[in-house]
Design an enzyme around this catalytic site. Structure first.
Site, PDB file in Angstrom:
ATOM      1  N   ALA A  72       0.820  -1.213   0.000  1.00 30.72           N
ATOM      2  CA  ALA A  72       0.000   0.000   0.000  1.00 30.72           C
ATOM      3  C   ALA A  72       0.855   1.264   0.000  1.00 30.72           C
ATOM      4  CB  ALA A  72      -0.944  -0.015   1.197  1.00 30.72           C
ATOM      5  N   LYS A 105       4.801   9.237  16.690  1.00 33.91           N
ATOM      6  CA  LYS A 105       4.008   8.229  15.981  1.00 33.91           C
ATOM      7  C   LYS A 105       3.946   6.931  16.781  1.00 33.91           C
ATOM      8  CE  LYS A 105       3.320   5.906  11.582  1.00 33.91           C
ATOM      9  NZ  LYS A 105       3.812   5.647  10.218  1.00 33.91           N
TER      10      LYS A 105
END
Length: 325
Positions: free
Chosen positions: A10, A204
């Protein structure tokens, strides 16, 4: 400039399509039906209501692609060690390895300085396979922000985001970092070169180390697990433990825990990547997101009782499902 994206699913497919559209000399390493579709029909990108197909050089065998200037790795962290040997034909004396992998990177203590300089992390680099096979001097760090999905073989749908933050382990703005930044920018991507990339890695990771395993254990989406009082508190305690570790290593957090959790809740009914992997029967990315933080806690002598508990539970969940060893 020759760029190879290793693991063109992806995210790698999205980046590859953007580079191909900009006319860059890019090649993709993939496998299975996704690879076959790209070889037969090209790589299709759905973005902003538009559908475009690009002819790309895609292969399962890196030896077909030759030596590269940049090898951008977009595999899941647990898949990288087994691929190090396969990547060797891509690497010449000047090849840069761009580590676009989630979690604590195996090169974390390269050029960090301090008493832990050069420390190797067994949880993300068992047997020092990457440290010895790549060499930390080749590494350019990368924090990946876009969301994308392979909706059918050879077809990638971009969901949101276009930033790939880059950074040298020593914080310098090197020629190789600037050159790659310019190439990605020319492809319509945001690619700032950060002097403190580890700060972004932790912001993150802060969410991934808590929200991912909690969602895998409860099957709750982000909006639910971040607003339920019980799971929100578990996430908060895990994040505070991680924050102590990171700050002991010199990291500065630009937001506090409550704002970080509120931001995740605002994303809405999103299934985390770990929950998606569990439901799809794919190997679960546990070690780079959680086991490595536990290892850092041991190295810095900072207790991690909440992280330890959730890690034990999600490891067993993965083993029972046959998706973690």
């Amino acid at each position: 400039m020759k760029i190879c994206i290793f693991g063109a699913g992806a995210i790698g497919g999205y980046m590859g399509a953007k580079l191909a559209e900009a006319g860059a000399e890019v090649s993709l390493v993939a496998r299975g039906r996704h690879l076959a579709a790209m070889q037969e029909k090209g790589l299709t990108l759905i973005e902003g209501g538009e559908t475009k197909t690009f002819s790309v050089h895609a292969s399962e065998d890196p030896a077909e692609l030759g030596v590269q200037d940049y090898v951008i790795i977009t595999l899941k962290a647990h898949s990288v060690p087994a691929a190090v040997g396969t990547m060797q034909p891509l690497m010449g004396p000047e090849t840069t390895i761009v580590s676009g992998v989630n979690g604590v990177p195996w090169w974390y203590f390269h050029k960090l300085g301090g008493r832990l300089e050069g420390t190797r992390l067994a949880t993300v680099d068992p047997g020092n396979i990457q440290w010895d096979g790549f060499g930390p001097e080749r590494v350019l760090g990368c924090v990946v922000y876009p969301a994308a999905e392979v909706i059918a073989p050879g077809i990638v749908q971009h969901v949101e985001g276009n930033r790939f933050s880059l950074g040298e382990p020593d914080g310098t703005k090197s020629e190789r970092a600037i050159a790659l930044s310019k190439a990605l920018t020319a492809a319509g991507l945001r690619a700032p070169v950060r002097p403190r990339l580890r700060d972004e890695i932790w912001v993150k990771l802060w969410g991934n180390l808590s929200f991912n395993p909690i969602s895998a254990l409860t099957h709750a989406t982000l909006d639910v697990l971040c607003t339920d009082p019980g799971t929100r508190e578990v996430a908060r305690k895990m994040m505070l433990e991680a924050q102590k570790i990171a700050e002991s290593l010199g990291v500065k957090f630009p937001v506090d825990v409550e704002r970080r959790i509120d931001g995740a809740a605002a994303v809405g009914p999103h299934r985390t990547s770990m929950l998606q992997d569990l439901e799809a029967g794919r190997p679960m990315e546990i070690d780079a997101l959680l086991s490595a933080v536990q290892e850092l806690g041991r190295l810095t002598k900072i207790p991690t009782p909440n992280i330890d508990t959730v890690l034990a539970l999600v490891q067993l969940r993965g083993r029972v499902a046959g998706l973690y060893t």
